[in-house]
Design an enzyme around this catalytic site. Sequence first.
Site, PDB file in Angstrom:
ATOM      1  N   ALA A   1      25.592 -17.901 -88.027  1.00  0.00           N
ATOM      2  CA  ALA A   1      25.945 -19.237 -87.898  1.00  0.00           C
ATOM      3  C   ALA A   1      26.697 -19.587 -89.421  1.00  0.00           C
ATOM      4  O   ALA A   1      26.337 -20.349 -90.119  1.00  0.00           O
ATOM      5  CB  ALA A   1      24.830 -20.239 -87.810  1.00  0.00           C
TER       6      ALA A   1
ATOM      7  N   HIS B   1      28.788 -18.659 -96.955  1.00  0.00           N
ATOM      8  CA  HIS B   1      28.560 -17.095 -96.623  1.00  0.00           C
ATOM      9  C   HIS B   1      29.958 -16.514 -96.678  1.00  0.00           C
ATOM     10  O   HIS B   1      29.898 -15.164 -97.426  1.00  0.00           O
ATOM     11  CB  HIS B   1      28.183 -16.719 -94.900  1.00  0.00           C
ATOM     12  CG  HIS B   1      26.742 -17.440 -94.629  1.00  0.00           C
ATOM     13  ND1 HIS B   1      26.798 -18.443 -93.805  1.00  0.00           N
ATOM     14  CD2 HIS B   1      25.686 -17.054 -94.834  1.00  0.00           C
ATOM     15  CE1 HIS B   1      25.632 -18.807 -93.572  1.00  0.00           C
ATOM     16  NE2 HIS B   1      24.878 -17.797 -94.099  1.00  0.00           N
TER      17      HIS B   1
ATOM     18  N   LEU C   1      26.003 -26.292 -98.677  1.00  0.00           N
ATOM     19  CA  LEU C   1      26.085 -25.862 -97.399  1.00  0.00           C
ATOM     20  C   LEU C   1      25.098 -25.134 -96.556  1.00  0.00           C
ATOM     21  O   LEU C   1      24.398 -24.109 -97.421  1.00  0.00           O
ATOM     22  CB  LEU C   1      27.506 -25.031 -97.235  1.00  0.00           C
ATOM     23  CG  LEU C   1      28.926 -25.573 -97.638  1.00  0.00           C
ATOM     24  CD1 LEU C   1      30.131 -24.833 -97.619  1.00  0.00           C
ATOM     25  CD2 LEU C   1      29.003 -26.889 -96.794  1.00  0.00           C
TER      26      LEU C   1
ATOM     27  N   ARG D   1      21.546 -24.883 -91.351  1.00  0.00           N
ATOM     28  CA  ARG D   1      20.577 -25.810 -90.741  1.00  0.00           C
ATOM     29  C   ARG D   1      21.256 -27.301 -90.887  1.00  0.00           C
ATOM     30  O   ARG D   1      20.683 -28.428 -90.138  1.00  0.00           O
ATOM     31  CB  ARG D   1      19.236 -25.838 -91.525  1.00  0.00           C
ATOM     32  CG  ARG D   1      18.458 -24.785 -91.017  1.00  0.00           C
ATOM     33  CD  ARG D   1      16.684 -24.838 -91.369  1.00  0.00           C
ATOM     34  NE  ARG D   1      16.147 -23.780 -90.755  1.00  0.00           N
ATOM     35  CZ  ARG D   1      15.753 -22.730 -91.391  1.00  0.00           C
ATOM     36  NH1 ARG D   1      16.194 -22.341 -92.642  1.00  0.00           N
ATOM     37  NH2 ARG D   1      15.125 -21.884 -90.529  1.00  0.00           N
TER      38      ARG D   1
END
Length: 281
Positions: free
Chosen positions: A32, A37, A184, A187
Amino acid sequence: MKIVRTVADLRAQVRDWKAAGERVALIPTMGALHEGHLSLIKLGQVHAQRTVASIFVNPRQFAPHEDFDSYPRGEARDVELLAEVGCDLLFAPNVAEMYAPGFSTAIEVSGVSEPLEGAARPQFFGGVATVVTKLLIQAQAQVALFGEKDYQQLQVIKRVVRDLDLPVEIIGAPTARAPDGLALSSRNAYLSAEERAAAVALPTALKTAAQAVAAGGRVDEAEAAGKAALTAAGFGRIDYFDVREAGDLSRLGPGPISGANARILVAAWLGRTRLIDNMAV
Ligand code: PAF
């Protein structure tokens, strides 16, 4: 970008790169993926010639009542995003590859894993420490990167690596934030539009508390004001809003702290979504 699903294939590729003199960075994730990331992958590219991302939604770090089943998953989109930023390899094992039948080993970390998230989610850090130790041993990268958004997790992982003499450098990367300041998080996808608007109170309360403590204010007053601001913004249960020592996460205060290396950490519920964040004082 190459995709591998077994430890043997992961090891073979990393071994080839290392044999060619290339440094390898591992970025463990649960998928996700968002800009946070991707910023870890980009930072990995600064520290190494090759970047390996892992995507594994680790069942061992979720309690039975938590969101393992509903945790956002979307490998095709994640693969596109990783390829776009030039990630070299994705390791995406299934549960059987990570936890063979009869798996019965666990890494438990005392001290730094006990307060805050450890108190609110008792099985979380055992699950994280076990899977991250496995990923580090599996990948044998020289460097691994984790976001400061999960600040306590980063301290726990550093402790494991020190305690077990794992030959890897752990790098923490600054939290990626939306323009309004919300950290960020995968969830955040659970938030309704109204909750998303209210969520900005979280970084705002942290910033206010950090400034108050840095200016010599009392820790207990900053914590109470932070909780009150969250409640006023529509947050429900607040698991913690604590000023802590930045390294071992021991309690600071209740009075003013001068010269301490402090971090403020918060976990609070907005509707059915639990959000965490933290900020340096
Ligand atoms: O932060 C995460 O996404 C996870 O806790 C991690 C480090 C990938 C372990 O499953």
